[in-house]
Write an enzyme that holds these catalytic residues in place. Structure first.
Site, PDB file in Angstrom:
ATOM      1  N   GLU A  85       4.981   3.905  14.292  1.00  0.00           N
ATOM      2  CA  GLU A  85       6.019   3.032  14.857  1.00  0.00           C
ATOM      3  C   GLU A  85       5.569   2.437  16.189  1.00  0.00           C
ATOM      4  O   GLU A  85       6.334   2.328  17.149  1.00  0.00           O
ATOM      5  CB  GLU A  85       7.342   3.786  15.015  1.00  0.00           C
ATOM      6  CG  GLU A  85       7.893   4.374  13.730  1.00  0.00           C
ATOM      7  CD  GLU A  85       8.346   3.333  12.700  1.00  0.00           C
ATOM      8  OE1 GLU A  85       8.392   2.127  13.019  1.00  0.00           O
ATOM      9  OE2 GLU A  85       8.647   3.738  11.559  1.00  0.00           O
ATOM     10  N   ALA A  86       4.317   2.002  16.226  1.00  0.00           N
ATOM     11  CA  ALA A  86       3.698   1.525  17.467  1.00  0.00           C
ATOM     12  C   ALA A  86       4.349   0.275  18.036  1.00  0.00           C
ATOM     13  O   ALA A  86       4.178  -0.025  19.225  1.00  0.00           O
ATOM     14  CB  ALA A  86       2.202   1.282  17.235  1.00  0.00           C
TER      15      ALA A  86
END
Length: 197
Positions: A85-86
């Site tokens: 979930e960068a």
């Protein structure tokens, strides 16, 4: 030579599963992985990364004000960093991941979304697109069979949502991956229904 990787895809493209499989592959070879995620993503638990197919692992949680470099230095020996979930990391935190690649020679693999429900870049994803050495799309399909690129937000009645905050944490109950054409058609159909009513 270490690299910064950005592997992105629409909702449901198995990004988290690929991140966890990648972690397993490194650890199977005796390497130490620092698995991280932003605090924004808390749908499966604050410190849990979980895929739709049931894979899950605990991860270090990074808050928006945290220094990733300082946290990295406190972890001890690390062979690779994997971030899920960068897109929710701040641009400054992405810069820090780039710094770790450049000056610590540690590979960093980032998995996440490129754009939001209105097809606009997330700030963290934009910075990754600017800085990553390797950018790879993880593909998934729309219900029509075309490649899905839009993370369409849906309400409780299955209608496509076109207003609201950029971040709304949710899974299959809140989002569906669509091709751009189907998304546009669905939005147009809904707008025409409103004008008729």
């Amino acid at each position: 030579m270490a690299k910064l990787y950005f592997k992105y895809g629409a909702m449901g493209s198995s990004k988290s599963a690929q991140a966890l499989i990648t972690q397993f592959n490194y650890e199977e070879r005796g390497m130490t992985v620092w698995l991280i995620k932003p605090s924004t993503d808390d749908r499966d638990g604050a410190d849990v990364i979980q895929s739709r197919i049931g894979l899950s692992r605990r991860a270090s949680v990074i808050c928006p004000g945290d220094s990733i470099v300082e946290l990295y230095r406190s972890t001890g020996r690390t062979d690779v960093i994997i971030a899920d979930e960068a897109q929710f990391f701040t641009p400054e935190q992405i810069d820090e991941l780039r710094w770790i690649v450049d000056f610590e020679d540690i590979p960093v693999l980032c998995f996440g979304l490129r754009t939001d429900f209105l097809t606009k870049f997330f700030p963290g994803a934009m910075r990754l697109m600017e800085l990553a050495d390797s950018i790879q799309e993880i593909k998934t399909v729309c219900s029509c069979g075309r490649k899905a690129t839009v993370n369409a937000r849906i309400d409780g009645n299955g209608r496509v949502v076109t207003k609201g905050a950029q971040v709304l944490i949710g899974g299959n109950d809140s989002y569906v991956a669509m091709c751009h054409r189907c998304w546009r058609q669905k939005v147009a159909e809904q707008e025409s229904q409103i004008s008729i009513e």
